[in-house]
Design a protein around this motif. Structure first.
Motif, PDB file in Angstrom:
ATOM      1  N   LYS A  14       0.972  -1.165  -0.021  1.00 14.53           N
ATOM      2  CA  LYS A  14      -0.065   0.401  -0.113  1.00 14.53           C
ATOM      3  C   LYS A  14       0.865   1.647   0.052  1.00 14.53           C
ATOM      4  O   LYS A  14       1.844   1.445   0.557  1.00 14.53           O
ATOM      5  N   THR A  49      -9.878   0.330   4.749  1.00 10.90           N
ATOM      6  CA  THR A  49      -9.596   0.413   3.454  1.00 10.90           C
ATOM      7  C   THR A  49     -11.047  -0.133   2.799  1.00 10.90           C
ATOM      8  O   THR A  49     -12.031  -0.400   3.662  1.00 10.90           O
ATOM      9  N   GLY A 115      -4.917   1.952  -3.848  1.00  9.67           N
ATOM     10  CA  GLY A 115      -5.253   1.029  -3.112  1.00  9.67           C
ATOM     11  C   GLY A 115      -4.092   0.436  -2.788  1.00  9.67           C
ATOM     12  O   GLY A 115      -3.395   0.305  -3.187  1.00  9.67           O
TER      13      GLY A 115
END
Length: 153
Positions: A14, A49, A115
Motif C-alpha cells: 500500500k 480500506t 488502493g
C-alpha cells in the motif's frame, strides 16, 4: 512464511500517502493510537480500506502490510486481524489491524498505484538485519537514488 495449512502467507502492499519517511509513519500511528486509547478504544495501529480482501485467510496466516514511502517499499507491519467498520457515510469498510512494530525491509522501488495490491511471499522484500531496524542505514533520498539506478532493490 509457511502458514499452518502449508501455503505461503500472502501480503498486501500500500502507498503510505502523506508520509515522507518511516519516522513520519511511526509518528502518525502513535498519535492515532493515543487518540484511540484516550477514547477507550483499541489503540493498535489500523488502516481502513474500502475493499475487503477476498484472500483473508491467506493474509491472516502471517501476512504483513508493506508500506511504499516515496516510491520505495521500506517497512512492513504484520496484519493481526481484519475488522469490519462502518464509515460516517454508512458504508462498510475493512480495518486492517496492524502490529505496532515497524519492521524495516530491503528498499524496493514501487511505482504509484491506487488502493492496495496483493504481494506474494516470494516477491516480498526481506527484512533488514536487526541492527538496521533502529534507523541505521542510508538516508531515504540516497536509497531512492540507488534504487532508481538498480543498485539496491
Amino acid at each position: 512464511m509457511p502458514s499452518e495449512t502449508g501455503k505461503d502467507a500472502l501480503h498486501l502492499v500500500k502507498l503510505c500517502v502523506g508520509a515522507d519517511s518511516i519516522e513520519d509513519l511511526a509518528e502518525w500511528q502513535a498519535a492515532r493510537s493515543a487518540e484511540r486509547r484516550a477514547a477507550g478504544l483499541d489503540p493498535r495501529p489500523r488502516h481502513v480500506t474500502r475493499m475487503w480482501p477476498r484472500r483473508q485467510d491467506d493474509l491472516l496466516a502471517g501476512g504483513s502490510l508493506y508500506w511504499v514511502i516515496r516510491g520505495l517499499v521500506l517497512v512492513r507491519q504484520r496484519i493481526l486481524s481484519l475488522d469490519p467498520v462502518t464509515g460516517e457515510d454508512g458504508i462498510r469498510r475493512c480495518a486492517l489491524i496492524l502490529d505496532p512494530e515497524l519492521v524495516r525491509v530491503e528498499a524496493r522501488p514501487r511505482s504509484a498505484f491506487q488502493g492496495w495490491r496483493y504481494l506474494r511471499a516470494g516477491d516480498a522484500p526481506p527484512d533488514l538485519p536487526k541492527d538496521a531496524q533502529e534507523g541505521a542505514g542510508l538516508p531515504q533520498e540516497m536509497q531512492s537514488a540507488l534504487a532508481a539506478l538498480g543498485v539496491i532493490g
